[in-house]
Design a protein around this motif. Structure first.
Motif, PDB file in Angstrom:
ATOM      1  N   ALA A  43      28.932  39.643  45.352  1.00  0.00           N
ATOM      2  CA  ALA A  43      28.237  39.998  44.109  1.00  0.00           C
ATOM      3  C   ALA A  43      29.178  40.053  42.913  1.00  0.00           C
ATOM      4  O   ALA A  43      28.722  40.087  41.766  1.00  0.00           O
ATOM      5  CB  ALA A  43      27.535  41.344  44.284  1.00  0.00           C
ATOM      6  N   GLY A  44      30.505  40.100  43.172  1.00  0.00           N
ATOM      7  CA  GLY A  44      31.442  40.077  42.063  1.00  0.00           C
ATOM      8  C   GLY A  44      32.541  41.119  42.102  1.00  0.00           C
ATOM      9  O   GLY A  44      33.328  41.228  41.153  1.00  0.00           O
ATOM     10  N   ALA A  45      32.631  41.896  43.180  1.00  0.00           N
ATOM     11  CA  ALA A  45      33.701  42.904  43.284  1.00  0.00           C
ATOM     12  C   ALA A  45      35.064  42.232  43.429  1.00  0.00           C
ATOM     13  O   ALA A  45      35.187  41.173  44.041  1.00  0.00           O
ATOM     14  CB  ALA A  45      33.445  43.826  44.464  1.00  0.00           C
ATOM     15  N   ASP A  46      36.070  42.860  42.844  1.00  0.00           N
ATOM     16  CA  ASP A  46      37.430  42.323  42.885  1.00  0.00           C
ATOM     17  C   ASP A  46      38.288  42.955  43.976  1.00  0.00           C
ATOM     18  O   ASP A  46      39.238  42.330  44.462  1.00  0.00           O
ATOM     19  CB  ASP A  46      38.115  42.566  41.532  1.00  0.00           C
ATOM     20  N   GLU A  47      37.978  44.204  44.336  1.00  0.00           N
ATOM     21  CA  GLU A  47      38.823  44.950  45.253  1.00  0.00           C
ATOM     22  C   GLU A  47      38.005  46.082  45.865  1.00  0.00           C
ATOM     23  O   GLU A  47      37.064  46.580  45.246  1.00  0.00           O
ATOM     24  CB  GLU A  47      40.027  45.522  44.482  1.00  0.00           C
ATOM     25  N   ALA A  48      38.367  46.488  47.076  1.00  0.00           N
ATOM     26  CA  ALA A  48      37.711  47.630  47.715  1.00  0.00           C
ATOM     27  C   ALA A  48      38.738  48.723  47.976  1.00  0.00           C
ATOM     28  O   ALA A  48      39.915  48.446  48.226  1.00  0.00           O
ATOM     29  CB  ALA A  48      37.054  47.216  49.030  1.00  0.00           C
TER      30      ALA A  48
END
Length: 288
Positions: free
Chosen positions: A162-167
């Protein structure tokens, strides 16, 4: 061993004394040159305005990146995006996008009428704005609402898609929990950074209660270890030792970034960072 990059989570103050605690925490940890400070939302979105104020103040005074939490709880889509716009105007260009916990007294999350139904919808909307670095939560021991660990990892993959860069992961008590999870994520095709969340234990009873609520596995040996440490008045020494050992093992396994849940109590976190070779580099400016 190369020292890891670090980042720190704080929570917004509700009282004058708590505001001083937050400032003292930032003053103590900013010299360690963190990648960012993250500022939490209270359960049920109860501290939304306080989160905004704390994020803005930290950004202005520290000049360091601030990653503000934003949840789906208690607001329409328009209201949530308005909060995000306010962050951006204040120079806060990093967001931790979360579904959020249900309000006090409620056991399950229920979307607000007109609000985002879940974190993936929120992430998609933030990604379309094209203004933010987007971080998300991850659960090595599986989210309490997930049907299985497979479902837990597939949902994390949806967040990245969906567009997340990092967790950033929920905290865990044993190194193997994170390493196993990391391998499972790689096998599922996830190639974005997953940063382990670390909580130095200031109070075992509180940490244990929090762990039970968020699905973190509790090793039986830790109960006895803390009982013995409490008898001897050495709980801080035990916490520092256990946390440093776990972080060292993670770094040896190739982890290059760690995220510390400070609970606005900087001493244990600072001690662990120093033991890992993370040394002071800068000073926080005084508030003018």
């Amino acid at each position: 061993m190369t020292a890891p990059s670090v980042s720190f989570e704080v929570f917004p103050p509700k009282t004058v004394n708590a505001a001083f605690n937050l400032w003292d925490t930032a003053q103590a940890l900013a010299p360690l040159n963190p990648r960012f400070f993250s500022v939490t939302y209270g359960a049920g979105g109860s501290t939304r305005d306080l989160t905004q104020d704390a994020a803005h103040t930290l950004r202005r005074t520290s000049k360091l990146p601030v990653s503000a939490h934003l949840t789906c709880v208690g607001a329409t889509m328009e209201e949530t995006i308005e909060v995000a716009e306010g962050f951006h105007e204040a120079g806060v260009t990093e967001i931790v996008a979360l579904r959020g916990d249900p309000p006090a007294g409620e056991k399950r999350f229920t979307p607000h009428p007109g609000g985002f139904a879940h974190s993936v919808e929120l992430i998609e909307a933030l990604a379309l704005m094209d203004k933010f670095t987007i971080r998300v939560g991850a659960y090595p021991d599986s989210h309490p609402d997930a049907a299985s660990q497979h479902a837990n990892i597939q949902y994390l993959k949806r967040k990245f898609d969906a567009g997340a860069d990092e967790a950033i992961t929920q905290f865990f008590f044993e190194t193997e929990s994170f390493l196993r999870f990391r391998d499972q994520c790689v096998a599922a095709g996830i190639d974005k950074p997953i940063v382990p969340g670390i909580m130095p234990i200031a109070n075992w009873k509180s940490a244990r209660r929090f762990a039970e609520g968020c699905g973190t596995k509790i090793p039986a040996w830790m109960d006895e270890a803390y009982r013995a440490a409490e008898r001897d008045g050495r709980t801080d020494l035990l916490s520092t030792s256990l946390c440093t050992e776990m972080c060292s093992e993670l770094v040896e396994e190739g982890v290059d970034s760690l995220h510390f849940y400070t609970l606005n109590k900087p001493d244990l976190t600072r001690d662990v960072c120093r033991a890992l070779g993370v040394t002071p580099q800068t000073q926080l400016e005084n508030v003018a």
